[in-house]
Design an enzyme around this catalytic site. Structure first.
Site, PDB file in Angstrom:
ATOM      1  N   HIS A  40       0.836  -1.210   0.000  1.00 31.98           N
ATOM      2  CA  HIS A  40       0.000   0.000   0.000  1.00 31.98           C
ATOM      3  C   HIS A  40       0.865   1.252   0.000  1.00 31.98           C
ATOM      4  CE1 HIS A  40      -3.331   2.686   1.398  1.00 31.98           C
ATOM      5  NE2 HIS A  40      -2.327   3.283   2.010  1.00 31.98           N
ATOM      6  N   GLU A  41       1.886   1.277   0.843  1.00 31.97           N
ATOM      7  CA  GLU A  41       2.744   2.461   0.913  1.00 31.97           C
ATOM      8  C   GLU A  41       3.533   2.644  -0.379  1.00 31.97           C
ATOM      9  OE1 GLU A  41       2.244   4.526   3.129  1.00 31.97           O
ATOM     10  OE2 GLU A  41       1.022   3.220   4.386  1.00 31.97           O
ATOM     11  N   HIS A  85       1.471   4.367  -2.911  1.00 29.47           N
ATOM     12  CA  HIS A  85       1.501   5.823  -2.760  1.00 29.47           C
ATOM     13  C   HIS A  85       2.715   6.408  -3.473  1.00 29.47           C
ATOM     14  CE1 HIS A  85      -1.897   6.748  -0.289  1.00 29.47           C
ATOM     15  NE2 HIS A  85      -1.529   5.984   0.713  1.00 29.47           N
ATOM     16  N   GLU A 125      -6.218   7.338  -0.770  1.00 30.70           N
ATOM     17  CA  GLU A 125      -6.171   6.109   0.014  1.00 30.70           C
ATOM     18  C   GLU A 125      -6.870   4.965  -0.710  1.00 30.70           C
ATOM     19  OE1 GLU A 125      -4.467   5.352   2.701  1.00 30.70           O
ATOM     20  OE2 GLU A 125      -3.634   7.378   2.684  1.00 30.70           O
TER      21      GLU A 125
END
Length: 340
Positions: free
Chosen positions: A130-131, A134, A199
């Site tokens: 997930h990071e 980003h 997100e």
């Protein structure tokens, strides 16, 4: 659509900023406001990552100090077709993580010891994916720009109140007061809307990177539960960084409402579960250890959450599980896991 929405929100924030500059000094004020914002953005572009990492007392680790975590990030970065980012660990009992950096070549991912202690290997992989999503989506730069413009809008609104606006303000002194109150509020709402949009996009891409949406769904549930129980004092002292974390680290922010920097966790989990259904994943496939991550926590599941279940093993126990630290603890025990 996420990129279109983000672009529209950024345009709205820029228009608001220029409008305040115009009310302060007409066209000249608008130009000066843009120059100020540009200077702030240049400074943030080069220094925001170091500032955020210092605020949260993050410690950089290498393959020798944290071999399991470092190897996992390297694997996820390769899957995402990204350069290897720097890896940081934060000695904090609240489970959480964030990414920072102006571009993929200068990126960093940070995880708390609370996250490494509470989550399984598969769940940590979902969080790191997930990071990295980003980073791949350049969200770290987008959020830096929005935070900087929001801060500049607040600064200009206060300047307008104390020093007065130009004749372009039809409401006079009352208009100055309204602008001082409403402009920063509007900027914050736009910033929060951008954060929530990014997100959802990072959840979807992160699930694709790690290979199983249910790993990330389970991680989000555990992190949300831990964040609600354990106060992150560094985050409370620096609330402007809250939007960077995978789950809002601030207390009392677990609702999907107007002033929340993050989407509702249940909504995010539901979207990931739907993605898993479409991809043919089942809950029994979410862990090599046979855990059923997709279900709500039962007392037995909560006890499992309290034990470090990932590659960190018994050495990863930090003494922060199961309420041994109160939510107001200021002195978390020194971690003993692979992070040093």
């Amino acid at each position: 659509m996420n990129y279109v929405r983000t672009g529209m929100l950024l345009a709205a924030m820029t228009a608001l900023f220029m409008g305040i500059g115009f009310l302060i000094g007409g066209q000249t004020g608008m130009v000066i406001a843009l120059l100020i914002a540009g200077g702030m953005n240049v400074f943030s572009y080069w220094n925001s990552d170091r500032m955020v990492l210092a605020m949260h007392h993050a410690k950089e680790v290498d393959e020798r100090q944290a071999p399991e975590l470092y190897s996992m990030v390297r694997t996820m970065a390769a899957r995402a077709e990204l350069p290897m980012p720097k890896v940081y660990v934060i000695n904090n009992p609240q489970p959480n993580a964030f990414a920072t950096g102006r571009n993929p070549e200068n990126a960093a991912v940070a995880a708390t010891t609370g996250l490494l202690d509470a989550l399984s290997k598969e769940e940590v992989a979902g969080v790191m994916a997930h990071e990295l999503a980003h980073v791949k989506n350049r969200d770290t730069l987008i959020m830096t720009i929005t935070a900087t413009i929001a801060g500049a809008i607040s600064m200009l609104a206060n300047f307008m109140f104390f020093f007065g606006g130009s004749r372009n303000n039809p409401l006079g002194f009352l208009g100055n007061i309204l602008m001082m109150i409403l402009a920063p509020l509007a900027a914050s709402l736009v910033q929060m809307a951008i954060s929530r949009t990014r997100e959802y996009a990072a959840d979807r891409m992160g699930a694709q990177i790690c290979g199983n949406p249910l790993w990330l769904a389970s991680a989000l549930q555990k992190i949300a539960g831990g964040a609600a129980r354990v106060v992150n004092e560094d985050a409370e002292q620096n609330p402007a960084t809250a939007h960077m974390f995978i789950i809002n680290p601030l207390s009392g922010q677990n609702m999907d409402k107007l002033f929340s920097t993050h989407p509702n966790t249940e909504n995010r989990v539901a979207a990931l579960r739907q993605m898993a259904v479409e991809g043919g994943f089942t809950e029994s496939r979410t862990s090599s250890r046979g855990d059923h991550f997709g279900v709500r926590d039962t007392p037995q599941a909560q006890r499992e959450t309290q034990r470090p279940s990932g590659p960190w093993g018994a050495a990863g126990r930090t003494g922060t599980r199961g309420g041994s630290h109160s939510s107001g603890s200021k002195e978390p025990r020194k971690p003993k896991g692979p992070w040093g």
